[in-house]
Scaffold this motif. Structure first.
Motif, PDB file in Angstrom:
ATOM      1  N   ILE A  16      44.320  35.916  25.762  1.00 47.94           N
ATOM      2  CA  ILE A  16      44.057  37.429  25.234  1.00 47.94           C
ATOM      3  C   ILE A  16      45.411  38.362  25.289  1.00 47.94           C
ATOM      4  O   ILE A  16      45.761  38.886  24.170  1.00 47.94           O
ATOM      5  CB  ILE A  16      42.875  38.148  25.534  1.00 47.94           C
ATOM      6  CG1 ILE A  16      41.501  37.080  25.060  1.00 47.94           C
ATOM      7  CG2 ILE A  16      42.728  39.436  24.866  1.00 47.94           C
ATOM      8  CD1 ILE A  16      40.222  37.673  25.789  1.00 47.94           C
ATOM      9  N   GLY A  17      45.740  38.338  26.288  1.00 52.35           N
ATOM     10  CA  GLY A  17      46.776  39.513  26.670  1.00 52.35           C
ATOM     11  C   GLY A  17      48.127  38.788  27.298  1.00 52.35           C
ATOM     12  O   GLY A  17      48.959  39.542  27.388  1.00 52.35           O
ATOM     13  N   GLY A  18      48.166  37.718  27.153  1.00 49.65           N
ATOM     14  CA  GLY A  18      49.657  36.845  27.371  1.00 49.65           C
ATOM     15  C   GLY A  18      49.950  36.608  28.822  1.00 49.65           C
ATOM     16  O   GLY A  18      50.944  36.183  29.281  1.00 49.65           O
ATOM     17  N   ALA A  19      48.666  37.162  29.751  1.00 58.01           N
ATOM     18  CA  ALA A  19      49.089  37.098  31.072  1.00 58.01           C
ATOM     19  C   ALA A  19      47.870  36.938  31.938  1.00 58.01           C
ATOM     20  O   ALA A  19      47.051  37.918  31.435  1.00 58.01           O
ATOM     21  CB  ALA A  19      50.142  38.398  31.709  1.00 58.01           C
ATOM     22  N   PRO A  20      47.656  36.403  32.947  1.00 53.07           N
ATOM     23  CA  PRO A  20      46.448  36.544  33.861  1.00 53.07           C
ATOM     24  C   PRO A  20      46.348  37.905  34.691  1.00 53.07           C
ATOM     25  O   PRO A  20      47.232  38.738  34.615  1.00 53.07           O
ATOM     26  CB  PRO A  20      46.600  35.177  35.001  1.00 53.07           C
ATOM     27  CG  PRO A  20      48.046  35.264  34.940  1.00 53.07           C
ATOM     28  CD  PRO A  20      48.619  35.525  33.678  1.00 53.07           C
ATOM     29  N   LEU A  21      45.085  38.105  34.888  1.00 53.57           N
ATOM     30  CA  LEU A  21      44.829  39.134  35.890  1.00 53.57           C
ATOM     31  C   LEU A  21      45.471  39.356  37.124  1.00 53.57           C
ATOM     32  O   LEU A  21      45.660  37.953  37.801  1.00 53.57           O
ATOM     33  CB  LEU A  21      43.349  39.455  35.937  1.00 53.57           C
ATOM     34  CG  LEU A  21      42.670  39.922  34.492  1.00 53.57           C
ATOM     35  CD1 LEU A  21      41.082  40.083  35.188  1.00 53.57           C
ATOM     36  CD2 LEU A  21      43.003  41.417  34.034  1.00 53.57           C
ATOM     37  N   PRO A  22      45.843  40.330  37.890  1.00 56.82           N
ATOM     38  CA  PRO A  22      46.118  40.406  39.460  1.00 56.82           C
ATOM     39  C   PRO A  22      45.072  39.429  40.025  1.00 56.82           C
ATOM     40  O   PRO A  22      43.877  39.542  39.710  1.00 56.82           O
ATOM     41  CB  PRO A  22      46.121  41.766  39.940  1.00 56.82           C
ATOM     42  CG  PRO A  22      46.651  42.391  38.439  1.00 56.82           C
ATOM     43  CD  PRO A  22      45.849  41.647  37.518  1.00 56.82           C
ATOM     44  N   TRP A  23      45.337  38.738  41.334  1.00 54.78           N
ATOM     45  CA  TRP A  23      44.442  38.000  41.913  1.00 54.78           C
ATOM     46  C   TRP A  23      43.259  38.610  42.536  1.00 54.78           C
ATOM     47  O   TRP A  23      42.092  38.179  42.524  1.00 54.78           O
ATOM     48  CB  TRP A  23      45.088  37.205  42.875  1.00 54.78           C
ATOM     49  CG  TRP A  23      45.572  38.071  44.178  1.00 54.78           C
ATOM     50  CD1 TRP A  23      46.688  38.551  44.250  1.00 54.78           C
ATOM     51  CD2 TRP A  23      44.653  38.304  45.405  1.00 54.78           C
ATOM     52  NE1 TRP A  23      46.993  39.334  45.441  1.00 54.78           N
ATOM     53  CE2 TRP A  23      45.695  39.175  46.205  1.00 54.78           C
ATOM     54  CE3 TRP A  23      43.499  38.098  45.706  1.00 54.78           C
ATOM     55  CZ2 TRP A  23      45.195  39.669  47.255  1.00 54.78           C
ATOM     56  CZ3 TRP A  23      42.983  38.470  46.871  1.00 54.78           C
ATOM     57  CH2 TRP A  23      43.789  39.343  47.956  1.00 54.78           C
ATOM     58  N   LEU A  24      43.533  39.910  42.732  1.00 56.20           N
ATOM     59  CA  LEU A  24      42.295  40.588  43.386  1.00 56.20           C
ATOM     60  C   LEU A  24      41.371  41.147  42.241  1.00 56.20           C
ATOM     61  O   LEU A  24      40.035  40.802  42.502  1.00 56.20           O
ATOM     62  CB  LEU A  24      42.871  42.082  43.951  1.00 56.20           C
ATOM     63  CG  LEU A  24      41.955  42.664  45.054  1.00 56.20           C
ATOM     64  CD1 LEU A  24      41.452  41.963  46.055  1.00 56.20           C
ATOM     65  CD2 LEU A  24      42.710  44.066  45.729  1.00 56.20           C
ATOM     66  N   GLY A  25      41.734  41.668  41.502  1.00 48.74           N
ATOM     67  CA  GLY A  25      40.869  41.972  40.243  1.00 48.74           C
ATOM     68  C   GLY A  25      40.089  40.590  39.645  1.00 48.74           C
ATOM     69  O   GLY A  25      38.922  40.584  39.227  1.00 48.74           O
ATOM     70  N   ALA A  26      40.992  39.494  39.466  1.00 51.06           N
ATOM     71  CA  ALA A  26      40.174  38.296  39.055  1.00 51.06           C
ATOM     72  C   ALA A  26      39.200  37.610  40.043  1.00 51.06           C
ATOM     73  O   ALA A  26      37.963  37.295  39.736  1.00 51.06           O
ATOM     74  CB  ALA A  26      41.545  37.167  38.923  1.00 51.06           C
ATOM     75  N   SER A  27      39.803  37.721  41.485  1.00 52.77           N
ATOM     76  CA  SER A  27      38.536  37.215  42.380  1.00 52.77           C
ATOM     77  C   SER A  27      37.396  38.268  42.326  1.00 52.77           C
ATOM     78  O   SER A  27      36.213  37.628  42.416  1.00 52.77           O
ATOM     79  CB  SER A  27      39.205  37.674  43.673  1.00 52.77           C
ATOM     80  OG  SER A  27      40.323  36.799  43.945  1.00 52.77           O
ATOM     81  N   GLY A  28      37.307  39.605  42.228  1.00 54.66           N
ATOM     82  CA  GLY A  28      36.240  40.293  41.994  1.00 54.66           C
ATOM     83  C   GLY A  28      35.341  39.949  40.815  1.00 54.66           C
ATOM     84  O   GLY A  28      34.037  39.714  40.767  1.00 54.66           O
ATOM     85  N   GLY A  29      36.182  39.705  39.588  1.00 51.79           N
ATOM     86  CA  GLY A  29      35.288  39.587  38.410  1.00 51.79           C
ATOM     87  C   GLY A  29      34.619  37.966  38.743  1.00 51.79           C
ATOM     88  O   GLY A  29      33.413  37.828  38.087  1.00 51.79           O
ATOM     89  N   ALA A  30      35.486  36.995  39.368  1.00 49.38           N
ATOM     90  CA  ALA A  30      35.083  35.717  39.292  1.00 49.38           C
ATOM     91  C   ALA A  30      33.908  35.599  40.438  1.00 49.38           C
ATOM     92  O   ALA A  30      32.801  34.678  40.106  1.00 49.38           O
ATOM     93  CB  ALA A  30      35.998  34.921  39.881  1.00 49.38           C
ATOM     94  N   LEU A  31      33.868  36.222  41.367  1.00 50.53           N
ATOM     95  CA  LEU A  31      32.793  36.450  42.256  1.00 50.53           C
ATOM     96  C   LEU A  31      31.528  36.602  41.817  1.00 50.53           C
ATOM     97  O   LEU A  31      30.466  36.145  41.770  1.00 50.53           O
ATOM     98  CB  LEU A  31      33.207  37.318  43.622  1.00 50.53           C
ATOM     99  CG  LEU A  31      32.157  37.241  44.710  1.00 50.53           C
ATOM    100  CD1 LEU A  31      31.922  36.026  45.187  1.00 50.53           C
ATOM    101  CD2 LEU A  31      32.723  38.424  45.626  1.00 50.53           C
TER     102      LEU A  31
END
Length: 205
Positions: A87-102
């Motif tokens: 969607i945006g051309g780049a992944p989220l920072p690992w901290l934000g991605a970890s929270g969402g994935a959790l």
């Protein structure tokens, strides 16, 4: 994909995947932490509380539940990062991605854990008194058991569970060698006293 997993944005999910594989291997080869009394079963009361929401409402060993959670967290994280890249051309920072994935992984694990609890054979937790080992036979594992010098023995209870206890011969003159079996006849504290499974005339002086 492998090189992508080593980038900072994916490292939490790479780590959880490696941890999941490690725990799975431990369980597969029969060295579950339950052997060291760290494993356990969680039973909920079916009232829809937090444990039930997390997937711990049914009987499921904690290591299997944890393995399932790690797998769901890994899948949710990779899907999230892949989606954000598309969607945006780049992944989220690992901290934000970890929270969402959790959050997503915990929700997904609710269904996965409940499904596993229905599929896997029932698990029973059997608790016995130490005195229940009396009148059971044990095998001396190492050394020779003498009065005043107990040896380590393995005893299998009526549920098929192994226990490791310290054993001395019941009679002062007896000695029970490694590999011999003996009947546990009494207990004093943590030490069991046993009669060896051989005629009195053949017992070691």
């Amino acid at each position: 994909m492998f090189s992508q997993m080593l980038t900072p944005a994916y490292l939490p999910f790479a780590f959880s995947f490696v941890l999941m594989i490690g725990i799975g291997l431990i369980e597969a080869i029969g060295l579950g932490l339950g052997q060291f009394d760290l494993d356990g079963d969680f039973s909920g009361d079916g009232d829809g509380g937090m444990l039930s929401w997390l997937g711990l409402g049914g009987e499921l060993p904690i290591l299997i539940w944890l393995t399932s959670l790690l797998g769901c967290f890994t899948l949710a994280g990779i899907a999230l990062q892949q989606g954000m890249t598309a969607i945006g051309g780049a992944p989220l920072p690992w901290l934000g991605a970890s929270g969402g994935a959790l959050v997503a992984g915990a929700a997904l694990n609710t269904f996965a854990a409940n499904g596993l609890a229905r599929i896997l054979p029932g698990f029973e937790t059997t608790v016995i008194s130490t005195d229940d080992l009396l009148r059971q036979r044990g095998t001396i594992l190492e050394g020779t058991a003498r009065r005043g010098a107990p040896a380590r023995a393995k005893v299998v209870d009526r549920h098929g569970q192994a226990h490791f206890v310290m054993v001395e011969p019941h009679d002062d003159a007896d000695a029970i060698s490694s590999g011999e079996t003996a009947l546990l006849v009494r207990r004093e504290g943590q030490v069991f006293f046993a009669v060896p499974d051989r005629p009195a005339s053949l017992r070691l002086p």
